[in-house]
Structure formats: structure tokens, C-alpha cells
Scaffold this motif. Structure first.
Motif, PDB file in Angstrom:
ATOM      1  N   LEU A 152       1.008  -1.166  -0.039  1.00 30.61           N
ATOM      2  CA  LEU A 152      -0.059  -0.028   0.066  1.00 30.61           C
ATOM      3  C   LEU A 152       0.710   1.171   0.095  1.00 30.61           C
ATOM      4  CD1 LEU A 152      -3.187   0.504   2.015  1.00 30.61           C
ATOM      5  CD2 LEU A 152      -1.333   2.292   1.946  1.00 30.61           C
ATOM      6  N   ILE A 153       0.799   1.956  -1.093  1.00 31.24           N
ATOM      7  CA  ILE A 153       1.980   3.140  -1.356  1.00 31.24           C
ATOM      8  C   ILE A 153       1.066   4.398  -1.125  1.00 31.24           C
ATOM      9  CG2 ILE A 153       3.465   4.118  -2.718  1.00 31.24           C
ATOM     10  CD1 ILE A 153       3.500   1.307  -4.088  1.00 31.24           C
ATOM     11  N   ALA A 154       1.670   5.236  -0.428  1.00 29.83           N
ATOM     12  CA  ALA A 154       0.941   6.650  -0.267  1.00 29.83           C
ATOM     13  C   ALA A 154       2.138   7.635  -0.433  1.00 29.83           C
ATOM     14  CB  ALA A 154       0.474   6.964   1.091  1.00 29.83           C
ATOM     15  N   ASN A 155       1.724   8.659  -1.412  1.00 29.60           N
ATOM     16  CA  ASN A 155       2.686   9.828  -1.370  1.00 29.60           C
ATOM     17  C   ASN A 155       2.072  11.250  -1.566  1.00 29.60           C
ATOM     18  OD1 ASN A 155       1.768   9.500  -4.155  1.00 29.60           O
ATOM     19  ND2 ASN A 155       3.423  10.725  -4.866  1.00 29.60           N
ATOM     20  N   PRO A 156       2.392  12.103  -1.025  1.00 27.38           N
ATOM     21  CA  PRO A 156       1.584  13.502  -0.856  1.00 27.38           C
ATOM     22  C   PRO A 156       1.485  14.043  -2.086  1.00 27.38           C
ATOM     23  CG  PRO A 156       3.805  13.577   0.452  1.00 27.38           C
ATOM     24  CD  PRO A 156       3.675  12.234  -0.369  1.00 27.38           C
TER      25      PRO A 156
ATOM     26  N   LEU B  96       0.740  17.340  -4.558  1.00 26.72           N
ATOM     27  CA  LEU B  96       1.346  18.594  -4.509  1.00 26.72           C
ATOM     28  C   LEU B  96      -0.060  19.487  -4.377  1.00 26.72           C
ATOM     29  CD1 LEU B  96       3.766  18.121  -7.626  1.00 26.72           C
ATOM     30  CD2 LEU B  96       4.119  18.166  -5.208  1.00 26.72           C
ATOM     31  N   ILE B  97      -1.101  19.408  -4.792  1.00 27.90           N
ATOM     32  CA  ILE B  97      -2.203  20.525  -4.682  1.00 27.90           C
ATOM     33  C   ILE B  97      -3.020  20.423  -3.114  1.00 27.90           C
ATOM     34  CG2 ILE B  97      -4.135  21.481  -5.717  1.00 27.90           C
ATOM     35  CD1 ILE B  97      -2.921  20.669  -8.393  1.00 27.90           C
ATOM     36  N   THR B  98      -3.223  19.015  -2.931  1.00 27.27           N
ATOM     37  CA  THR B  98      -3.915  18.988  -1.768  1.00 27.27           C
ATOM     38  C   THR B  98      -3.160  18.257  -0.745  1.00 27.27           C
ATOM     39  OG1 THR B  98      -4.784  16.884  -2.312  1.00 27.27           O
ATOM     40  CG2 THR B  98      -6.001  18.550  -3.172  1.00 27.27           C
ATOM     41  N   SER B  99      -3.640  18.277   0.577  1.00 27.01           N
ATOM     42  CA  SER B  99      -2.822  17.674   1.617  1.00 27.01           C
ATOM     43  C   SER B  99      -3.271  16.187   1.771  1.00 27.01           C
ATOM     44  CB  SER B  99      -3.513  18.302   2.969  1.00 27.01           C
ATOM     45  OG  SER B  99      -4.753  18.045   3.224  1.00 27.01           O
ATOM     46  N   ASN B 100      -4.085  15.754   0.984  1.00 30.47           N
ATOM     47  CA  ASN B 100      -4.501  14.203   0.931  1.00 30.47           C
ATOM     48  C   ASN B 100      -3.573  13.491   0.226  1.00 30.47           C
ATOM     49  OD1 ASN B 100      -6.688  14.636   2.475  1.00 30.47           O
ATOM     50  ND2 ASN B 100      -8.126  14.872   0.797  1.00 30.47           N
ATOM     51  N   PRO B 101      -2.921  12.263   0.703  1.00 30.81           N
ATOM     52  CA  PRO B 101      -2.125  11.712  -0.256  1.00 30.81           C
ATOM     53  C   PRO B 101      -2.656  10.800  -1.349  1.00 30.81           C
ATOM     54  CG  PRO B 101      -2.701  10.676   1.741  1.00 30.81           C
ATOM     55  CD  PRO B 101      -3.381  11.694   1.692  1.00 30.81           C
TER      56      PRO B 101
ATOM     57  N   SER C  75      -8.853   9.093   1.563  1.00 35.91           N
ATOM     58  CA  SER C  75      -8.021  10.357   1.689  1.00 35.91           C
ATOM     59  C   SER C  75      -6.845  10.118   2.667  1.00 35.91           C
ATOM     60  CB  SER C  75      -8.967  11.395   1.893  1.00 35.91           C
ATOM     61  OG  SER C  75      -9.576  11.088   3.187  1.00 35.91           O
ATOM     62  N   GLN C  76      -6.759   9.094   3.380  1.00 31.24           N
ATOM     63  CA  GLN C  76      -5.787   9.120   4.474  1.00 31.24           C
ATOM     64  C   GLN C  76      -5.403   7.443   4.456  1.00 31.24           C
ATOM     65  OE1 GLN C  76      -4.350  11.464   6.239  1.00 31.24           O
ATOM     66  NE2 GLN C  76      -5.947  12.587   5.158  1.00 31.24           N
ATOM     67  N   PRO C  77      -3.935   7.316   4.695  1.00 30.80           N
ATOM     68  CA  PRO C  77      -3.319   6.027   4.737  1.00 30.80           C
ATOM     69  C   PRO C  77      -4.019   4.952   5.681  1.00 30.80           C
ATOM     70  CG  PRO C  77      -1.504   7.550   4.514  1.00 30.80           C
ATOM     71  CD  PRO C  77      -2.800   8.239   4.459  1.00 30.80           C
ATOM     72  N   VAL C  78      -4.415   5.655   6.820  1.00 28.19           N
ATOM     73  CA  VAL C  78      -4.742   4.837   8.101  1.00 28.19           C
ATOM     74  C   VAL C  78      -6.299   4.426   7.582  1.00 28.19           C
ATOM     75  CG1 VAL C  78      -5.556   5.105  10.312  1.00 28.19           C
ATOM     76  CG2 VAL C  78      -3.421   6.003   9.861  1.00 28.19           C
ATOM     77  N   GLU C  79      -7.007   5.036   6.757  1.00 28.72           N
ATOM     78  CA  GLU C  79      -8.377   4.799   6.300  1.00 28.72           C
ATOM     79  C   GLU C  79      -7.921   3.637   5.506  1.00 28.72           C
ATOM     80  OE1 GLU C  79     -12.291   6.527   3.875  1.00 28.72           O
ATOM     81  OE2 GLU C  79     -10.231   7.677   3.989  1.00 28.72           O
ATOM     82  N   ALA C  80      -7.162   3.581   4.592  1.00 28.25           N
ATOM     83  CA  ALA C  80      -7.015   2.659   3.583  1.00 28.25           C
ATOM     84  C   ALA C  80      -6.466   1.108   4.442  1.00 28.25           C
ATOM     85  CB  ALA C  80      -5.883   2.843   2.773  1.00 28.25           C
ATOM     86  N   LEU C  81      -5.485   1.421   5.571  1.00 30.44           N
ATOM     87  CA  LEU C  81      -5.175   0.267   6.132  1.00 30.44           C
ATOM     88  C   LEU C  81      -6.018  -0.327   7.056  1.00 30.44           C
ATOM     89  CD1 LEU C  81      -1.688   1.664   7.649  1.00 30.44           C
ATOM     90  CD2 LEU C  81      -1.884  -0.042   6.005  1.00 30.44           C
ATOM     91  N   ASN C  82      -7.090   0.484   7.500  1.00 27.89           N
ATOM     92  CA  ASN C  82      -8.197  -0.061   7.986  1.00 27.89           C
ATOM     93  C   ASN C  82      -9.104  -0.982   7.290  1.00 27.89           C
ATOM     94  OD1 ASN C  82      -7.574   0.713  10.667  1.00 27.89           O
ATOM     95  ND2 ASN C  82      -8.673   2.808  10.536  1.00 27.89           N
TER      96      ASN C  82
END
Length: 114
Positions: free
Chosen positions: A30-34, A36-41, A67-74
Motif C-alpha cells: 500500500l503506497i501513499a505519497n503526498p 502537490l495540490i491537496t494535503s490528501n495523499p 483520503s488517508q493511509p490509515v483509512e486504507a489500512l483499516n
């Protein structure tokens, strides 16, 4: 009557010796990167092959919308995946761009991965 009894015993013995299904561990990133335009990864899954990527496309599509890695991990945990390792990888030595990578694992029957 003896034939029926013998047949029943043979069936029971064969059933008791039946092999359990072989479980195969499958890994994904599971890959998350910031962004550039929004704060969501930007979040996506890597299953290591195009065949498995297609097989798990509905799971990937759901995670990509989060919108968040923790949401995706859950979400992945609710689908039976377990976190194995977490690390950060930078893009280039002097780059400020980085990727948060979560290595996940789940056991499947081999027939389910075809």
C-alpha cells in the motif's frame, strides 16, 4: 451387507485422510505519497503482477479513493490483510518527495489466485 459396510468404512477413511487446502501467502504494497495540490495523499496498491493487479482491481479502486493511509489500512485489515512492515522511500537523494510504503500480507487458497 458386508460390501456396504466396507464401502462406508473406506469412504470414512478416505475422507479423514483428505488433504487440507494449501494456503499461499500473498503480499501487496500500500503506497501513499503526498499530492502537490491537496494535503490528501495519493494512495494505491501494488500486487506485483498484472494478473493479480486485475484480480484485485475492486480492492485497489476502493483504496485509491481514500483520503488517508490509515483509512486504507483499516479497510485492508477488514478484508483480511495484515501489516507486516512500514518504511519510507525517498525519490532521489536530494528530493523532498517521498513514499510511505506499507507491506501487507494475506493467506489465500492457491485456486483463489488464478
Amino acid at each position: 451387507m458386508k460390501k456396504i459396510t466396507t464401502l462406508a468404512l473406506l469412504t470414512i477413511m478416505l475422507g479423514a485422510n483428505a488433504q487440507k487446502p494449501v494456503l499461499v501467502e500473498q503480499y501487496c504494497e500500500l503506497i501513499a505519497n503526498p499530492r502537490l495540490i491537496t494535503s490528501n495523499p495519493n494512495i494505491w496498491l501494488n500486487f506485483g503482477s498484472k494478473v493479480l493487479q486485475q484480480k484485485f482491481k475492486p480492492l485497489s479502486d476502493s483504496v485509491h479513493k481514500m483520503s488517508q493511509p490509515v483509512e486504507a489500512l483499516n479497510y485492508m485489515a477488514q478484508n483480511g490483510w495484515t501489516l507486516v512492515k512500514y518504511y519510507i522511500e525517498e525519490e532521489g537523494a536530494s528530493s523532498s518527495r517521498f513514499y510511505r510504503i506499507y507491506l501487507l500480507r494475506k493467506k489465500f487458497q492457491s485456486k483463489d489466485l488464478r
